[in-house]
Design a protein around this motif. Structure first.
Motif, PDB file in Angstrom:
ATOM      1  N   UNK A   1       0.848  -1.292  -0.039  1.00 12.12           N
ATOM      2  CA  UNK A   1      -0.169  -0.117  -0.414  1.00 12.12           C
ATOM      3  C   UNK A   1       0.722   1.426   0.002  1.00 12.12           C
TER       4      UNK A   1
ATOM      5  N   UNK B   1      -0.779   3.824  -1.591  1.00 11.66           N
ATOM      6  CA  UNK B   1      -1.985   4.188  -1.167  1.00 11.66           C
ATOM      7  C   UNK B   1      -2.113   4.986   0.334  1.00 11.66           C
TER       8      UNK B   1
ATOM      9  N   UNK C   1      -2.425  -1.748  -9.865  1.00 13.46           N
ATOM     10  CA  UNK C   1      -2.166  -2.685  -8.332  1.00 13.46           C
ATOM     11  C   UNK C   1      -3.422  -3.721  -8.184  1.00 13.46           C
TER      12      UNK C   1
ATOM     13  N   UNK D   1      -8.819  -7.954  -2.455  1.00 13.55           N
ATOM     14  CA  UNK D   1      -9.746  -8.313  -2.395  1.00 13.55           C
ATOM     15  C   UNK D   1     -10.282  -7.602  -4.113  1.00 13.55           C
ATOM     16  N   UNK D   2     -11.323  -8.453  -5.112  1.00 13.88           N
ATOM     17  CA  UNK D   2     -11.431  -7.840  -6.394  1.00 13.88           C
ATOM     18  C   UNK D   2     -11.476  -6.802  -5.978  1.00 13.88           C
ATOM     19  N   UNK D   3     -11.331  -5.323  -7.038  1.00 10.77           N
ATOM     20  CA  UNK D   3     -11.743  -4.290  -7.514  1.00 10.77           C
ATOM     21  C   UNK D   3     -11.997  -3.771  -8.465  1.00 10.77           C
ATOM     22  N   UNK D   4     -13.497  -4.348  -8.481  1.00 10.06           N
ATOM     23  CA  UNK D   4     -14.263  -4.406  -9.757  1.00 10.06           C
ATOM     24  C   UNK D   4     -15.476  -3.689  -9.416  1.00 10.06           C
ATOM     25  N   UNK D   5     -15.969  -3.272 -10.335  1.00  7.16           N
ATOM     26  CA  UNK D   5     -17.340  -2.064 -10.182  1.00  7.16           C
ATOM     27  C   UNK D   5     -18.667  -3.686 -10.554  1.00  7.16           C
TER      28      UNK D   5
ATOM     29  N   UNK E   1     -11.587   1.551 -16.524  1.00  9.47           N
ATOM     30  CA  UNK E   1     -10.098   1.768 -15.924  1.00  9.47           C
ATOM     31  C   UNK E   1      -8.854   2.535 -16.958  1.00  9.47           C
TER      32      UNK E   1
ATOM     33  N   UNK F   1      -9.535   6.155 -17.292  1.00  7.29           N
ATOM     34  CA  UNK F   1      -8.797   6.851 -15.507  1.00  7.29           C
ATOM     35  C   UNK F   1      -7.501   6.206 -15.799  1.00  7.29           C
TER      36      UNK F   1
ATOM     37  N   UNK G   1     -12.715  -1.082  -4.060  1.00 12.82           N
ATOM     38  CA  UNK G   1     -12.090  -0.375  -5.928  1.00 12.82           C
ATOM     39  C   UNK G   1     -12.205   1.008  -5.110  1.00 12.82           C
TER      40      UNK G   1
ATOM     41  N   UNK H   1      -9.629   1.685  -3.423  1.00 11.44           N
ATOM     42  CA  UNK H   1      -7.735   1.549  -3.482  1.00 11.44           C
ATOM     43  C   UNK H   1      -7.524   1.267  -4.731  1.00 11.44           C
ATOM     44  N   UNK H   2      -7.934   0.374  -5.827  1.00 12.50           N
ATOM     45  CA  UNK H   2      -7.813   0.918  -7.556  1.00 12.50           C
ATOM     46  C   UNK H   2      -8.080   2.229  -7.620  1.00 12.50           C
ATOM     47  N   UNK H   3      -9.258   2.975  -7.299  1.00  9.43           N
ATOM     48  CA  UNK H   3      -9.238   4.513  -8.102  1.00  9.43           C
ATOM     49  C   UNK H   3      -8.042   5.386  -7.894  1.00  9.43           C
TER      50      UNK H   3
END
Lengths: 329, 272
Positions: free
Chosen positions: A51, A56, A84, A88-92, A104, A107, B105, B107-109
């Motif tokens: 992180x 982060x 990164x 945990x899956x960082x998906x919408x 993504x 962005x 999410x 963290x991704x952003x």
């Protein structure tokens, strides 16, 4: 564009949460194009370090640079060169796989045509093309993880962070993930991944850093590390304490572990089948009855026992045991 | 399948000014939040049915027992329901922000080369869209049950302006609630505790003049009543006084404080 220096340089990074010192001065260098595994149990500080490197978290002290950019002062530049994938899956989950990737891409500030092209390619390559237009909440665990990974690759950043990329995956998805990561390094990406599993680090990494209690306690190639731990161990279970004692005498010159309550004895298997055969012959000669015999590959717990003198916590042990062993390629 | 060798690798970010990217990132995230409305049937249904239920409930169940002076109750009611629905609708921002924070999410952003507060803009602007849909449905249902507005075209434009401004202000307040809440479940009751008294201790359903004095003083001076009275005056010609001015000032005041505060909280979140 070629840059000098290392892809990632970490100097004396420290971080505390309240009174809890999570990172106690990490020093580490990752050359461009290599893949390094941070190995350690839960709470070792692996995620905290990732992180910090991915901007982060702000470190309390020390300095870290990614492609020469400081993670605190030049965070925006760092974000432009990293991808990164967290634990945990960082998906919408309401968006489809394709919509997730395209979002993504935008962005990451890719052009519209590039975004579309990359998204389509990644869906194809990660075996998600059939599910591309379905909401991500309908995906299986393995699919979510692949989509998550694909999201971090959309702009093909040169530096990739994977935080426990295979935790919670079934064996097939795990192998698939390994293959993907392996291919990424072949293309020249620099990868830092964390794992609780020695076999995963062994399989993927050029170098392994063992993290425990906020410090790197060992570092080296998988072979160097395994040499420290010793190879496979053979465990014998005998029918009586008497037999155990006799067996202990026969192989007393080796590094052996004895459990007198369970009548078991284990010994490092450094010479393969030959060693096993000679031991069994000697036991036969001395009339020692072997009830069961089993082979144990070195586990994370062995690494810890050897390196720190203390065991990984019971929780880690349980997880280690749950994880199915994979065969060598 | 995992052979990634032939992927396009020469993709390069485009160049734009910082502000240009801020606008473009915001648009991407507004699109995302709007997709959450269209792709989530539950949300769509609640957006459509809750206002209809309130309209029918108050028009036919309570309406007969409430005296509203010269105005018919249904004419009195519409402004109240429009504003109350806007206030409750703003809690979707709190839920959206909280969901982003408590799932991975965020963290991704935050690891992307973008202005991460665009995430907040995405949620708050989507609230405007959601609320516009609700408002149109409510006005149509109102017309069906006897609502007879006297507003001119310009007055309608003013109604829309005041309502959108109020919605936007409450969405940003709601973003702050979402940033403070420890879990997604907590958001639900925190926003309820916050918005319920503001909307019911107001002139939404009953005139304030018969309330006990302390309550009446609160009800007559709080933002929700000002907004309701301004919209009511524009729609059906009740006395305007300074309501429109106060409604706009309240909303702008809330925005001026809550946008920087929410942005600060959002940036600070998890980087401690």
């Amino acid at each position: 564009m070629t840059k000098r220096g290392n892809a990632i340089e970490i100097k004396d990074i420290r971080k505390s949460f309240g009174t809890l010192e999570v990172l106690k001065g990490i020093n580490f260098v990752i050359p461009r194009g290599s893949i390094v595994a941070l190995l350690g149990p839960n709470g070792a500080g692996k995620t905290t370090l990732i992180r910090i490197l991915s901007t982060l978290l702000t470190p309390d002290a020390g300095q870290a640079t990614i492609e020469g950019f400081d993670v605190v002062d030049e965070a925006d530049n760092v974000r432009g060169v990293i991808g990164l994938t967290g634990q945990y899956a960082a998906i919408d989950e309401y968006l489809s796989g394709r919509e997730n990737l395209e979002m993504m891409g935008h962005l990451y500030h890719l052009s519209k045509p590039d975004t579309k092209k990359r998204a389509a390619e990644l869906l194809e390559k990660f075996d998600l093309a059939d599910a591309a237009n379905r909401p991500a909440k309908t995906y299986s665990g393995g699919m979510s993880r692949r989509l998550d990974l694909a999201s971090s690759l959309i702009a093909s950043p040169p530096i990739l962070f994977f935080d426990e990329p295979t935790t919670g995956l079934d064996p097939r998805s795990r192998l698939m993930m390994w293959e993907i990561i392996d291919n990424l390094t072949k293309e020249g990406a620099t990868i830092l991944l964390t794992t609780q599993y020695l076999d995963e680090a062994d399989q993927l990494a050029d170098r392994i850093a063992v993290l425990d209690g906020g410090m790197i306690i060992a570092e080296g190639t998988p072979n160097q590390l395994k040499a420290k731990v010793g190879n496979e161990r053979i465990e014998f279970e005998f029918d009586s304490l008497e037999c155990l004692k006799k067996a202990e005498k026969i192989i007393s010159n080796d590094s052996i572990l004895v459990n007198e309550e369970k009548y078991t004895l284990s010994v490092a298997n450094d010479k393969g089948v030959k060693k096993l055969k000679s031991l069994l012959e000697e036991f036969e000669k001395s009339n020692i009855t072997v009830v069961t015999l089993s082979l144990h590959k070195p586990t994370l717990d062995d690494v810890f026992l050897k390196l720190t003198g203390h065991q990984a916590t019971a929780e880690e042990l349980a997880e280690e045991e749950k994880e199915p062993k994979k065969g060598k390629k | 399948m995992a052979d990634t060798a032939e992927l396009t690798r020469n993709v390069k970010p485009e160049t734009k000014s910082k502000f240009g990217w801020f606008v473009s990132d915001s648009l991407v995230l507004i699109e995302r939040s709007i997709k959450h409305i269209t792709k989530n049937p539950d949300q769509l249904l609640s957006v459509a049915f809750q206002p209809i239920m309130f309209m029918l409930l108050f028009r036919y169940v309570f309406g007969g027992a409430i005296a509203t002076g010269g105005t018919s109750y249904v004419n009195y009611l519409v402004a109240g329901i429009l504003v109350q629905t806007a206030a409750f609708g703003s809690t979707y921002t709190a839920i959206g922000v909280s969901t982003d924070l408590h799932r991975g999410i965020i963290d991704r952003f935050k690891s992307l080369p973008m202005n991460s507060s665009a995430v907040l803009i995405g949620h708050t602007v989507a609230d405007l869209v959601r609320n516009t849909v609700s408002s149109i449905i409510m006005i149509l249902v109102g017309l069906a049950v006897g609502f007879r507005p006297t507003a001119t075209f310009v007055e309608w434009l003013m109604v829309i302006g005041i309502l959108l401004l109020f919605t936007f202000a409450f969405s940003w307040l709601s973003a702050i609630l979402g940033l403070f809440a420890k879990s997604i479940e907590a958001v639900q009751w925190i926003s309820f505790v916050f918005i319920f008294p503001l909307t019911f201790a107001s002139s939404a359903y009953v005139p304030t003049k018969d309330m006990p004095t302390p309550l009446r003083i609160f009800a007559e001076n709080q933002p929700v009543t000002q907004v309701i009275e301004a919209i009511r005056a524009l729609l059906v010609g009740t006395p305007m006084g300074h309501h429109a001015l106060y409604a706009v000032l309240w909303s702008l005041g809330i925005l001026i404080i809550s946008i920087p505060f929410a942005t600060y909280l959002f940036r600070r979140h998890s980087t401690r």
